[in-house]
Design a protein around this motif. Structure first.
Motif, PDB file in Angstrom:
ATOM      1  N   LEU A 139       8.918  -6.116  -8.335  1.00  0.00           N
ATOM      2  CA  LEU A 139       9.301  -5.258  -9.819  1.00  0.00           C
ATOM      3  C   LEU A 139      10.328  -4.397  -9.469  1.00  0.00           C
ATOM      4  O   LEU A 139      10.711  -3.533 -10.247  1.00  0.00           O
ATOM      5  N   ALA A 140      11.146  -4.724  -8.219  1.00  0.00           N
ATOM      6  CA  ALA A 140      12.229  -3.973  -8.177  1.00  0.00           C
ATOM      7  C   ALA A 140      12.064  -2.318  -7.912  1.00  0.00           C
ATOM      8  O   ALA A 140      12.730  -1.411  -8.253  1.00  0.00           O
ATOM      9  N   THR A 160       9.534  -2.520 -14.792  1.00  0.00           N
ATOM     10  CA  THR A 160       8.085  -2.027 -15.527  1.00  0.00           C
ATOM     11  C   THR A 160       8.456  -1.289 -16.668  1.00  0.00           C
ATOM     12  O   THR A 160       9.408  -0.804 -16.926  1.00  0.00           O
ATOM     13  N   ALA A 205       9.060  -8.396  -0.831  1.00  0.00           N
ATOM     14  CA  ALA A 205       8.323  -7.234  -1.239  1.00  0.00           C
ATOM     15  C   ALA A 205       9.242  -6.582  -2.511  1.00  0.00           C
ATOM     16  O   ALA A 205      10.436  -7.287  -2.537  1.00  0.00           O
ATOM     17  N   LEU A 229       4.458  -8.974  -1.981  1.00  0.00           N
ATOM     18  CA  LEU A 229       3.902  -7.539  -1.847  1.00  0.00           C
ATOM     19  C   LEU A 229       4.505  -6.850  -3.031  1.00  0.00           C
ATOM     20  O   LEU A 229       5.617  -6.431  -3.454  1.00  0.00           O
ATOM     21  N   VAL A 230       3.425  -6.541  -3.693  1.00  0.00           N
ATOM     22  CA  VAL A 230       3.539  -5.522  -5.164  1.00  0.00           C
ATOM     23  C   VAL A 230       2.753  -4.252  -4.728  1.00  0.00           C
ATOM     24  O   VAL A 230       1.582  -4.341  -4.367  1.00  0.00           O
ATOM     25  N   PHE A 260       4.313   6.874  -5.681  1.00  0.00           N
ATOM     26  CA  PHE A 260       4.520   6.575  -6.931  1.00  0.00           C
ATOM     27  C   PHE A 260       3.621   7.639  -7.779  1.00  0.00           C
ATOM     28  O   PHE A 260       3.586   7.340  -9.025  1.00  0.00           O
ATOM     29  N   MET A 313       0.460  -1.299  -5.737  1.00  0.00           N
ATOM     30  CA  MET A 313      -0.485  -1.354  -6.754  1.00  0.00           C
ATOM     31  C   MET A 313      -1.185  -0.078  -6.884  1.00  0.00           C
ATOM     32  O   MET A 313      -1.829   0.497  -5.605  1.00  0.00           O
ATOM     33  N   ALA A 345       0.720  -1.199  -0.092  1.00  0.00           N
ATOM     34  CA  ALA A 345       0.002   0.053  -0.085  1.00  0.00           C
ATOM     35  C   ALA A 345       0.796   1.369  -0.017  1.00  0.00           C
ATOM     36  O   ALA A 345       0.287   2.254   0.195  1.00  0.00           O
ATOM     37  N   GLN A 352      -3.880  -2.729 -12.516  1.00  0.00           N
ATOM     38  CA  GLN A 352      -2.560  -3.219 -12.070  1.00  0.00           C
ATOM     39  C   GLN A 352      -3.026  -4.475 -11.039  1.00  0.00           C
ATOM     40  O   GLN A 352      -2.398  -5.420 -11.163  1.00  0.00           O
TER      41      GLN A 352
HETATM   42  P1  NAD Z   1       7.174  -2.834  -6.499  1.00  0.00           P
HETATM   43  O1  NAD Z   1       8.454  -3.740  -7.034  1.00  0.00           O
HETATM   44  O2  NAD Z   1       5.976  -3.645  -6.141  1.00  0.00           O
HETATM   45  O3  NAD Z   1       7.067  -1.769  -7.731  1.00  0.00           O
HETATM   46  C1  NAD Z   1       5.906  -0.806  -7.540  1.00  0.00           C
HETATM   47  C2  NAD Z   1       5.674   0.057  -8.816  1.00  0.00           C
HETATM   48  O4  NAD Z   1       5.246  -0.974  -9.701  1.00  0.00           O
HETATM   49  C3  NAD Z   1       4.675   0.962  -8.728  1.00  0.00           C
HETATM   50  O5  NAD Z   1       4.810   2.054  -9.423  1.00  0.00           O
HETATM   51  C4  NAD Z   1       3.574   0.405  -9.306  1.00  0.00           C
HETATM   52  O6  NAD Z   1       2.408   1.227  -9.781  1.00  0.00           O
HETATM   53  C5  NAD Z   1       3.976  -0.411 -10.402  1.00  0.00           C
HETATM   54  N1  NAD Z   1       3.224  -1.680 -10.933  1.00  0.00           N
HETATM   55  C6  NAD Z   1       2.505  -2.744 -10.095  1.00  0.00           C
HETATM   56  N2  NAD Z   1       2.025  -3.363 -10.693  1.00  0.00           N
HETATM   57  C7  NAD Z   1       2.332  -3.299 -12.059  1.00  0.00           C
HETATM   58  C8  NAD Z   1       1.958  -3.906 -13.188  1.00  0.00           C
HETATM   59  N3  NAD Z   1       1.322  -5.153 -13.279  1.00  0.00           N
HETATM   60  N4  NAD Z   1       2.414  -3.407 -14.352  1.00  0.00           N
HETATM   61  C9  NAD Z   1       3.301  -2.265 -14.201  1.00  0.00           C
HETATM   62  N5  NAD Z   1       3.591  -1.449 -13.215  1.00  0.00           N
HETATM   63  C10 NAD Z   1       3.043  -1.988 -12.212  1.00  0.00           C
HETATM   64  O7  NAD Z   1       7.664  -1.874  -5.081  1.00  0.00           O
HETATM   65  P2  NAD Z   1       7.067  -1.397  -3.865  1.00  0.00           P
HETATM   66  O8  NAD Z   1       5.799  -0.838  -4.091  1.00  0.00           O
HETATM   67  O9  NAD Z   1       8.041  -0.619  -3.199  1.00  0.00           O
HETATM   68  O10 NAD Z   1       6.724  -2.493  -3.005  1.00  0.00           O
HETATM   69  C11 NAD Z   1       5.652  -3.391  -2.821  1.00  0.00           C
HETATM   70  C12 NAD Z   1       5.400  -3.024  -1.355  1.00  0.00           C
HETATM   71  O11 NAD Z   1       6.180  -3.622  -0.425  1.00  0.00           O
HETATM   72  C13 NAD Z   1       5.229  -1.515  -0.900  1.00  0.00           C
HETATM   73  O12 NAD Z   1       4.100  -1.023  -1.278  1.00  0.00           O
HETATM   74  C14 NAD Z   1       5.325  -1.859   0.476  1.00  0.00           C
HETATM   75  O13 NAD Z   1       3.935  -2.153   1.068  1.00  0.00           O
HETATM   76  C15 NAD Z   1       6.320  -2.978   0.698  1.00  0.00           C
HETATM   77  N6  NAD Z   1       7.615  -2.567   1.035  1.00  0.00           N
HETATM   78  C16 NAD Z   1       8.318  -2.678   2.074  1.00  0.00           C
HETATM   79  C17 NAD Z   1       9.341  -2.369   2.396  1.00  0.00           C
HETATM   80  C18 NAD Z   1      10.018  -2.125   3.691  1.00  0.00           C
HETATM   81  O14 NAD Z   1       9.232  -2.735   4.853  1.00  0.00           O
HETATM   82  N7  NAD Z   1      11.249  -1.880   4.005  1.00  0.00           N
HETATM   83  C19 NAD Z   1      10.415  -1.901   1.164  1.00  0.00           C
HETATM   84  C20 NAD Z   1       9.868  -2.198   0.074  1.00  0.00           C
HETATM   85  C21 NAD Z   1       8.612  -2.431  -0.221  1.00  0.00           C
END
Ligand code: NAD
Length: 316
Positions: A209-210, A215, A206, A265-266, A27, A268, A20, A273
């Motif tokens: 998609l790095a 993406t 998590a 965790l992705v 983003f 969205m 979330a 998405q």
């Molecule tokens: P992510 O790798 O999930 O990438 C997110 C990005 O990809 C966003 O711009 C999203 O709009 C886009 N996206 C998602 N689905 C897509 C699709 N099907 N096609 C194209 N683009 C797409 O990176 P993130 O959001 O940083 O990580 C996911 C989640 O994990 C975070 O929201 C958070 O809840 C958790 N997280 C936690 C930590 C931590 O605790 N230290 C660190 C990183 C992430």
């Protein structure tokens, strides 16, 4: 989607988890009706795990997620919510006093009586002995109070997990959340899985998609990756597009392939998405990953394999 066991917690979570942080506008801005529709779509398609933090968007993610869950009007026991403590817009504070206040603030923003998981957020930014000696004991008191059911730790360098888990009483930390270490370009988390299993600690991975590297739109400006990694991922995304494929789908499928990782965790920010990421999970179960494309992308990313970036303070 078939639910997976979340370590030894007894919780069962969807393999695609809802990150979330985008609801905190990190983003790009999301109108409230789109946020609500995105969460609604996620619930309708079987996503039952939602991850947020007071840090995302300076508390906005928690407030918006709370609003979206209330708007969806689903029973509390039908979804699992994780939030975090210790990292805030103002900086890091893992003291007992701050994390004890933090959970009350998070519950108020989320509009919940309890969270399922409370993580210490990005622990590499403090002395890890503080996490062991002060923060985890404080979280255990929160757990006893019923405000959080399970406790986790999160961060980027994988060494933080072994440091803490080797020093806290067995069973006190239920989960770890690792990010950017189980995807096509970086698979370092896999080396830690046997250790985590031996400790009875569940695994959340998590950022499949790095954080946007894998993406078509590419990463946000704040992305900390070195330039050569950004360039290689951009080239791989272009390669997929030229073949009429989407790198995000391939990357999602790749991260979902390891059953020892309970949930991926992705982040969205639209119903589309959500649909695409759930479709990736379903397609993976029914027909497997596109092996040819995967090998091509892996070959392109080989020169930057497991390339990461510094995070946190120098530990003693
Ligand atoms: P992510 O790798 O999930 O990438 C997110 C990005 O990809 C966003 O711009 C999203 O709009 C886009 N996206 C998602 N689905 C897509 C699709 N099907 N096609 C194209 N683009 C797409 O990176 P993130 O959001 O940083 O990580 C996911 C989640 O994990 C975070 O929201 C958070 O809840 C958790 N997280 C936690 C930590 C931590 O605790 N230290 C660190 C990183 C992430």
């Amino acid at each position: 989607m078939e639910l997976r066991e979340l370590g030894g917690t007894g919780l069962r979570v969807s393999p695609v988890g809802f990150g979330a942080s985008p609801l905190g506008n990190v983003f790009g801005d999301i109108p409230r009706d789109v946020a609500r529709a995105t969460v609604r779509r996620a619930l309708d398609l079987g996503i039952n795990f939602f991850d947020t933090s007071p840090y995302y968007g300076g508390t906005v993610s928690e407030s918006v997620l709370g609003d979206c869950l209330r708007f969806a009007a689903v029973p509390r026991d039908s979804f699992v919510v994780a939030t975090k403590c210790g990292r805030y817009k103002e900086g890091f504070d893992f003291s007992e006093g701050r994390v004890t206040r933090s959970i009350d603030e998070s519950l108020a923003r989320l509009g919940l009586k309890y969270v399922d998981i409370l993580h210490c957020h990005d622990i590499e930014f403090t002395n890890l002995d503080q996490i062991v000696n002060e923060t985890i004991p404080a979280l255990l008191k929160i757990k006893e109070s019923g405000k959080a059911r399970y406790i986790g730790i999160t961060g980027l360098p994988l060494s933080i997990f072994t440091y803490v888990l080797d020093r806290v009483p067995p069973g006190s930390v239920d989960l770890i959340l690792s990010y950017c270490h189980y995807g096509i370009n970086d698979t370092m988390l896999v080396n830690l899985l046997p250790y985590l299993k031996s400790k009875g600690v569940g695994v959340i991975s998590a950022s499949p998609l790095a954080m946007g590297l894998l993406t078509d739109n590419g990463p946000p400006d704040w992305h900390p990756a070195p330039e050569e990694l950004k360039l290689a991922c951009r080239a791989a995304a272009d390669h997929c597009r030229k073949k009429g494929k989407r790198i995000a789908k391939l990357a999602m499928e790749y991260s979902l392939m390891n059953n020892e990782i309970s949930t991926v965790l992705v982040g969205m920010n639209s119903p589309e998405q959500v649909e695409e990421n759930v479709a990736a999970a379903l397609e993976l179960s029914s027909s497997g990953i596109d092996e040819e494309l995967l090998h091509e992308v892996e070959a392109m990313l080989e020169p930057v394999k497991n390339l990461t970036w510094p995070s946190g303070i120098q530990q003693a």
